[in-house]
Design an enzyme around this catalytic site. Structure first.
Site, mmCIF file in Angstrom:
data_model
loop_
_atom_site.group_PDB
_atom_site.id
_atom_site.type_symbol
_atom_site.label_atom_id
_atom_site.label_comp_id
_atom_site.label_asym_id
_atom_site.label_seq_id
_atom_site.Cartn_x
_atom_site.Cartn_y
_atom_site.Cartn_z
ATOM 1 N N HIS A 7 0.842 -1.187 0.000
ATOM 2 C CA HIS A 7 0.000 0.000 0.000
ATOM 3 C C HIS A 7 0.886 1.249 0.000
ATOM 4 O O HIS A 7 2.105 1.156 0.186
ATOM 5 C CB HIS A 7 -0.952 0.007 1.210
ATOM 6 C CG HIS A 7 -0.281 0.008 2.534
ATOM 7 N ND1 HIS A 7 -0.208 -1.090 3.361
ATOM 8 C CD2 HIS A 7 0.371 0.992 3.198
ATOM 9 C CE1 HIS A 7 0.442 -0.788 4.461
ATOM 10 N NE2 HIS A 7 0.810 0.479 4.393
HETATM 11 P P1 TYD Z 1 -2.024 -3.990 7.686
HETATM 12 O O1 TYD Z 1 -2.142 -2.611 7.150
HETATM 13 O O2 TYD Z 1 -2.660 -5.091 6.928
HETATM 14 O O3 TYD Z 1 -0.504 -4.338 7.893
HETATM 15 P P2 TYD Z 1 0.667 -4.384 6.758
HETATM 16 O O4 TYD Z 1 0.908 -2.975 6.341
HETATM 17 O O5 TYD Z 1 1.838 -4.932 7.484
HETATM 18 O O6 TYD Z 1 0.227 -5.257 5.655
HETATM 19 O O7 TYD Z 1 -2.572 -3.992 9.175
HETATM 20 C C1 TYD Z 1 -3.067 -5.150 9.769
HETATM 21 C C2 TYD Z 1 -4.294 -4.801 10.602
HETATM 22 O O8 TYD Z 1 -3.937 -3.968 11.713
HETATM 23 C C3 TYD Z 1 -5.356 -4.051 9.820
HETATM 24 O O9 TYD Z 1 -6.629 -4.536 10.233
HETATM 25 C C4 TYD Z 1 -5.196 -2.626 10.273
HETATM 26 C C5 TYD Z 1 -4.688 -2.768 11.684
HETATM 27 N N1 TYD Z 1 -3.798 -1.679 12.133
HETATM 28 C C6 TYD Z 1 -4.210 -0.853 13.159
HETATM 29 O O10 TYD Z 1 -5.318 -0.964 13.695
HETATM 30 N N2 TYD Z 1 -3.344 0.110 13.595
HETATM 31 C C7 TYD Z 1 -2.131 0.285 13.053
HETATM 32 O O11 TYD Z 1 -1.373 1.183 13.484
HETATM 33 C C8 TYD Z 1 -1.725 -0.565 11.966
HETATM 34 C C9 TYD Z 1 -0.395 -0.395 11.304
HETATM 35 C C10 TYD Z 1 -2.601 -1.537 11.541
#
Ligand code: TYD
Length: 134
Positions: free
Chosen positions: A50
């Site tokens: 992303h």
């Molecule tokens: P995600 O964005 O999928 O992680 P990555 O960038 O490593 O692929 O995040 C995983 C889950 O955690 C998603 O449901 C969003 C949540 N999340 C939060 O609630 N707070 C945060 O600070 C982060 C980074 C993720």
């Protein structure tokens, strides 16, 4: 602004152990609002995929190693992060992917804002389209 911006944190450790310090707007280029950290990642399961509309982040591989791919929509570059004294800036509007986590990898990310799903561009097509509309 160059795609790869590495920050070199000063080692403050001594015979008692290692110590590094992160101070908002001093040795990272923004004020800190959020810190999150990840570990026990599956080596074969990359993460990220992303970009953010506004969020700026610094990622630090506190332990172990992984590969970070950064892409500004024109150029891509992959960097191995394997030192606790090195931070990599993930600026806004940079597509990023994290690959090849070592078993012992601990990844800490420092961000300049709270979590906001509306700030995410979660498909590459959306990312490129968003850049084109700026
Ligand atoms: P995600 O964005 O999928 O992680 P990555 O960038 O490593 O692929 O995040 C995983 C889950 O955690 C998603 O449901 C969003 C949540 N999340 C939060 O609630 N707070 C945060 O600070 C982060 C980074 C993720």
């Amino acid at each position: 602004m160059s795609l790869i911006q590495l920050l070199d944190f000063k080692a403050l450790g001594d015979s008692r152990g290692q110590l590094f310090s992160i101070e908002g707007s001093k040795n990272i280029p923004f004020e800190v609002k959020r810190i999150y950290y990840m570990f026990d990642m599956e080596k074969s399961t990359p993460r990220g995929f992303h970009a953010h509309k506004e969020l700026k982040q610094v990622a630090i591989c506190v332990k172990g190693s992984f590969k970070m791919l950064l892409d500004d929509g024109t150029h891509k570059h992959e960097v191995v992060l394997d030192k606790p004294n090195t931070g990599i800036v993930i600026d806004k509007l940079i597509w990023h992917e994290m690959h090849d986590f070592s078993d012992d990898c601990i990844l800490m990310v420092i961000a300049n804002d709270y979590y906001d799903e509306n700030d995410y561009l979660r498909s590459y097509e959306t990312f490129i389209g968003y850049l084109g509309d700026l």
